[in-house]
Design a protein around this motif. Structure first.
Motif, PDB file in Angstrom:
ATOM      1  N   GLY A 288      14.764  -0.580  11.863  1.00  0.00           N
ATOM      2  CA  GLY A 288      14.317  -0.229  10.534  1.00  0.00           C
ATOM      3  C   GLY A 288      13.528   1.296  11.121  1.00  0.00           C
ATOM      4  O   GLY A 288      12.555   1.673  12.042  1.00  0.00           O
ATOM      5  N   ARG A 307       7.641  -4.779   7.170  1.00  0.00           N
ATOM      6  CA  ARG A 307       7.713  -5.171   7.865  1.00  0.00           C
ATOM      7  C   ARG A 307       8.014  -5.831   8.988  1.00  0.00           C
ATOM      8  O   ARG A 307       7.930  -6.444   9.922  1.00  0.00           O
ATOM      9  CB  ARG A 307       6.193  -4.011   8.461  1.00  0.00           C
ATOM     10  CG  ARG A 307       5.112  -4.148   7.848  1.00  0.00           C
ATOM     11  CD  ARG A 307       3.898  -4.158   8.573  1.00  0.00           C
ATOM     12  NE  ARG A 307       2.935  -4.946   7.735  1.00  0.00           N
ATOM     13  CZ  ARG A 307       2.290  -5.609   8.480  1.00  0.00           C
ATOM     14  NH1 ARG A 307       2.971  -6.171   9.346  1.00  0.00           N
ATOM     15  NH2 ARG A 307       1.318  -6.316   7.701  1.00  0.00           N
ATOM     16  N   LEU A 310      10.540  -7.025  10.549  1.00  0.00           N
ATOM     17  CA  LEU A 310      10.949  -6.456  11.385  1.00  0.00           C
ATOM     18  C   LEU A 310      10.304  -6.719  12.451  1.00  0.00           C
ATOM     19  O   LEU A 310       9.183  -7.208  12.321  1.00  0.00           O
ATOM     20  CB  LEU A 310      11.233  -4.785  10.938  1.00  0.00           C
ATOM     21  CG  LEU A 310      12.085  -4.431  10.489  1.00  0.00           C
ATOM     22  CD1 LEU A 310      12.342  -3.262   9.858  1.00  0.00           C
ATOM     23  CD2 LEU A 310      13.589  -5.476  10.689  1.00  0.00           C
ATOM     24  N   ASN A 340       9.542 -11.427  13.918  1.00  0.00           N
ATOM     25  CA  ASN A 340       9.113 -10.766  12.909  1.00  0.00           C
ATOM     26  C   ASN A 340       7.655 -11.103  12.612  1.00  0.00           C
ATOM     27  O   ASN A 340       6.648 -11.271  12.939  1.00  0.00           O
ATOM     28  CB  ASN A 340      10.334 -10.939  11.559  1.00  0.00           C
ATOM     29  CG  ASN A 340      11.399 -10.897  11.813  1.00  0.00           C
ATOM     30  OD1 ASN A 340      11.919 -10.349  13.116  1.00  0.00           O
ATOM     31  ND2 ASN A 340      12.174 -11.627  10.766  1.00  0.00           N
ATOM     32  N   GLU A 357      19.573  -5.759  20.268  1.00  0.00           N
ATOM     33  CA  GLU A 357      19.437  -4.526  18.642  1.00  0.00           C
ATOM     34  C   GLU A 357      20.535  -3.006  19.008  1.00  0.00           C
ATOM     35  O   GLU A 357      20.366  -3.081  19.989  1.00  0.00           O
ATOM     36  CB  GLU A 357      17.815  -4.194  18.551  1.00  0.00           C
ATOM     37  CG  GLU A 357      17.647  -5.146  18.726  1.00  0.00           C
ATOM     38  CD  GLU A 357      14.918  -5.153  18.576  1.00  0.00           C
ATOM     39  OE1 GLU A 357      15.771  -3.720  18.494  1.00  0.00           O
ATOM     40  OE2 GLU A 357      15.411  -6.521  19.078  1.00  0.00           O
ATOM     41  N   ARG A 423      19.542 -10.159  11.816  1.00  0.00           N
ATOM     42  CA  ARG A 423      18.820  -9.154  10.634  1.00  0.00           C
ATOM     43  C   ARG A 423      19.648  -7.895  10.678  1.00  0.00           C
ATOM     44  O   ARG A 423      20.460  -7.093  11.405  1.00  0.00           O
ATOM     45  CB  ARG A 423      17.034  -8.269  11.896  1.00  0.00           C
ATOM     46  CG  ARG A 423      16.773  -9.568  12.129  1.00  0.00           C
ATOM     47  CD  ARG A 423      15.044  -8.170  12.877  1.00  0.00           C
ATOM     48  NE  ARG A 423      13.896  -9.553  13.196  1.00  0.00           N
ATOM     49  CZ  ARG A 423      13.977  -8.960  15.213  1.00  0.00           C
ATOM     50  NH1 ARG A 423      15.039  -9.122  15.729  1.00  0.00           N
ATOM     51  NH2 ARG A 423      13.280 -10.469  15.107  1.00  0.00           N
ATOM     52  N   ALA A 425      19.829  -3.727   8.479  1.00  0.00           N
ATOM     53  CA  ALA A 425      18.661  -2.762   7.591  1.00  0.00           C
ATOM     54  C   ALA A 425      19.206  -1.860   7.317  1.00  0.00           C
ATOM     55  O   ALA A 425      19.188  -1.146   8.307  1.00  0.00           O
ATOM     56  CB  ALA A 425      17.152  -2.888   8.455  1.00  0.00           C
ATOM     57  N   VAL A 442      16.513  -4.830   4.031  1.00  0.00           N
ATOM     58  CA  VAL A 442      15.360  -5.427   5.519  1.00  0.00           C
ATOM     59  C   VAL A 442      16.391  -6.862   4.900  1.00  0.00           C
ATOM     60  O   VAL A 442      15.596  -7.742   3.924  1.00  0.00           O
ATOM     61  CB  VAL A 442      14.268  -5.347   5.800  1.00  0.00           C
ATOM     62  CG1 VAL A 442      14.787  -6.691   7.308  1.00  0.00           C
ATOM     63  CG2 VAL A 442      13.943  -4.150   6.286  1.00  0.00           C
ATOM     64  N   SER A 444      16.832 -10.851   6.667  1.00  0.00           N
ATOM     65  CA  SER A 444      16.459 -12.073   7.939  1.00  0.00           C
ATOM     66  C   SER A 444      17.116 -13.018   7.961  1.00  0.00           C
ATOM     67  O   SER A 444      16.281 -13.500   6.712  1.00  0.00           O
ATOM     68  CB  SER A 444      15.232 -11.504   8.811  1.00  0.00           C
ATOM     69  OG  SER A 444      15.149 -12.314   9.330  1.00  0.00           O
TER      70      SER A 444
END
Length: 578
Positions: A288, A307, A310, A340, A357, A423, A425, A442, A444
């Motif tokens: 993010g 947040r 994430l 998260n 990631e 995820r 974003a 975002v 998820s």
């Protein structure tokens, strides 16, 4: 469409040619190995400002020249050349005692006094003015003493200042610059140490509290939200590291944080090529945009509701880099796979599976001079397997005072991850003049299971946020640290920089979560919406005072919901960073 045709399309071949040239090795170093990213500071402190350090190095070189000890520029004695000292075998500084600087000053004074006693080379005086001859042997004794003092001073200067090949104690440069803060550095810049610090002291109040059968109101209180003495170092020029303990985190209901000293960052990095760096340790997850912005540079006191979907920090290894001063930036890493909404607790692996990631971010108009120069856009993602843990820590409001969602973990309902977690974003930001705009979405998705009855489901939660900030004074908005043009100085009528910011955020829980009874519908919400208004006063580049008002509305999944319907928070902060 005209803007896209005029500005976007011409840039695409440029990006493609740059990437192709880099992989084929045909791009010149000035293009491929561009400097630090200028739009995003990936860490919680800005990169080393090399220009300032080079200026310090130049001053050291000038000092050496004045001392006449640089190789090829021997000292030019006024009277007699001093015999050079024999070349030592081992480095004399390894066994030399501590330099007594008072002794150095005394020796210099003695040297000057003895020099004054020497007869001047002038025309022979007339017989009538002939001075009486000095006692026999006094001139030789003086010469001997001067020579001894000269050798002692030369030896001390060699230890203190050194030479180009072997810098002395003065080769350890220390000081303070505007962007690097307090630092120590070797004369050639190969070794570097700086000690930044961040202090955020808050007053958090809740004027209207929360309502509902289980309001969970937290008392108004002073806290230390972040207390971070950082250690940033560089070894052999191309190896660097960052270690950051945090003695704050005073306002959270998470039992994983309360009463513990956290470690947000502890990593080492090889950064010979700015376009290809290798980092290993504990650091920010590259997904993010808002999470990657340093907390001291946020337009608000805390990050938005996004947040909660994430990760914060994670343990792993990553390669990353940037091209053409931010034209293209990327991160790609393998991590343990932290949950998260995690804080800084150690993210030990719960299974052998790891999480991949990745993030790509671009400033397509960074080389132009039009209003789109400050535009940046990109996307982050992660994919990995989560088992033997839920993969989702409790979700909290922006004030960290109220938990509005968590999976059940009891003997009757024990929810855990059951496979792939994905995820996604996308993110965008623009900074121009006094205005800054940022937004991100975002999503998820995770496979879950109730271990008690083996019920499985794939759940998808999503969140988004948008914010606008405007500087009320004649200052420049930026993703990094704002530096007022006129720092506070009442004697000159200067009052720093002022900024007004507004943000809206929304988080949605998958309704199937309650269909399968994975969360308690009585206290966990289906939706949370928050509106935040902030006012920032930047007294200078290091001191900032902030006020935030945060209003959050909660919507339950059914009539069974009996917890808070809203939360109001009025927050104040004094921040010091250097």
């Amino acid at each position: 469409m005209k803007i896209i045709a005029r500005h976007v399309l011409p840039v695409l071949p440029r990006i493609g040619a740059l990437l192709l040239g880099w992989f084929l090795g045909t791009v010149p170093p000035s293009a491929a190995w561009a400097g630090e990213p200028t739009f995003t500071y990936y860490d919680d402190l800005p990169p080393i400002e090399q220009t300032e350090l080079e200026a310090v190095q130049e001053r050291v070189q000038e000092a050496r020249k004045r001392l006449k000890i640089i190789k090829g520029e021997p000292a030019k004695p006024k009277r007699k050349p001093v015999e050079p000292l024999p070349e030592p075998g081992p480095d004399e500084r390894d066994t030399a005692g501590a330099v007594d600087f008072e002794e150095v000053d005394e020796l210099r004074q003695a040297f000057k006094q003895l020099s004054k006693q020497q007869p001047k080379e002038e025309e022979p005086p007339s017989p009538s003015k002939q001075a009486p001859a000095p006692p026999q042997g006094s001139e030789a004794a003086t010469e001997k003493e001067i020579k001894a003092l000269s050798e002692r001073v030369a030896a001390l200067e060699k230890v203190m200042v050194g030479t180009e090949e072997q810098p002395g104690l003065a080769g350890l440069i220390g000081g303070y610059t505007r962007r690097n803060g307090f630092f120590l550095m070797s004369s050639e810049g190969d070794f570097f140490l700086r000690i930044p610090a961040l202090l955020q002291a808050d007053l958090r109040t809740f004027p209207s509290g929360q309502n509902g059968a289980n309001p969970g109101v937290s008392p108004s209180t002073f806290i230390l939200q972040r207390v971070r003495p950082m250690i940033h170092f560089r070894l052999w020029r191309y190896f660097r590291g960052l270690m950051t303990p945090d003695f704050g985190n005073g306002f959270t209901q998470s039992p994983l944080v309360q009463g513990r000293v956290q470690t947000p960052d502890a990593f080492g990095e090889w950064d010979y090529f700015p376009a290809f760096r290798v980092r290993v340790g504990k650091f920010k997850s590259p997904i993010g945009l808002e999470m990657l912005q340093a907390p001291q540079n946020l337009s608000f006191m805390e990050r938005s509701l996004t947040r909660n979907l994430l990760p914060n920090r994670d343990l792993g290894a990553m390669v990353w880099g940037a091209f053409q001063h931010g034209l293209l930036e990327y991160q790609l890493g393998v991590f343990n796979g932290s949950p998260n909404a995690n804080f800084y607790q150690e993210s030990a692996a719960t299974s052998s599976a790891k999480t991949l990631e990745a993030r790509v971010f671009s400033r397509p108009f960074v080389g132009g001079d039009h209003w789109l120069r400050g535009l940046g856009l990109g996307v982050g993602m992660s994919v990995g397997s989560v088992k033997q843990a839920s993969g989702q820590d409790q979700m909290q409001t922006e004030t960290f005072s109220y938990t509005f969602f968590q999976y059940q973990s009891t003997s009757a309902v024990n929810v855990q991850g059951n496979g792939t977690r994905l995820r996604f974003a996308p993110q965008i930001a623009w900074y121009g003049g006094r205005v800054g705009v940022m937004g991100q979405y975002v999503r998820s998705t995770q496979e879950m299971i109730n271990v008690a009855n083996q019920q499985t489901a794939t759940l998808t939660h999503d969140a988004w946020s948008g914010q606008v900030s405007v500087l009320l004074t004649d200052d420049t908005a930026t993703f990094g640290r704002i530096e007022p043009r006129h720092p506070v100085d009442p004697s000159k009528g200067q009052w720093g920089a002022w900024e007004l910011a507004v943000r809206y955020a929304q988080l949605n829980i998958d309704p199937a979560t309650y269909t399968y009874n994975f969360a308690d519908p009585g206290v966990s919400v289906l939706r949370a919406k928050s509106t935040t208004v902030g006012l920032n006063w930047y007294l200078n580049a290091n001191v900032r005072i902030t006020a935030n008002f945060v209003h959050t509305d909660f919507t339950g999944a059914s009539r069974a919901y009996h917890a808070a319907s809203h939360e109001d928070g009025l927050l104040f902060r004094t921040q010091l960073v250097f």
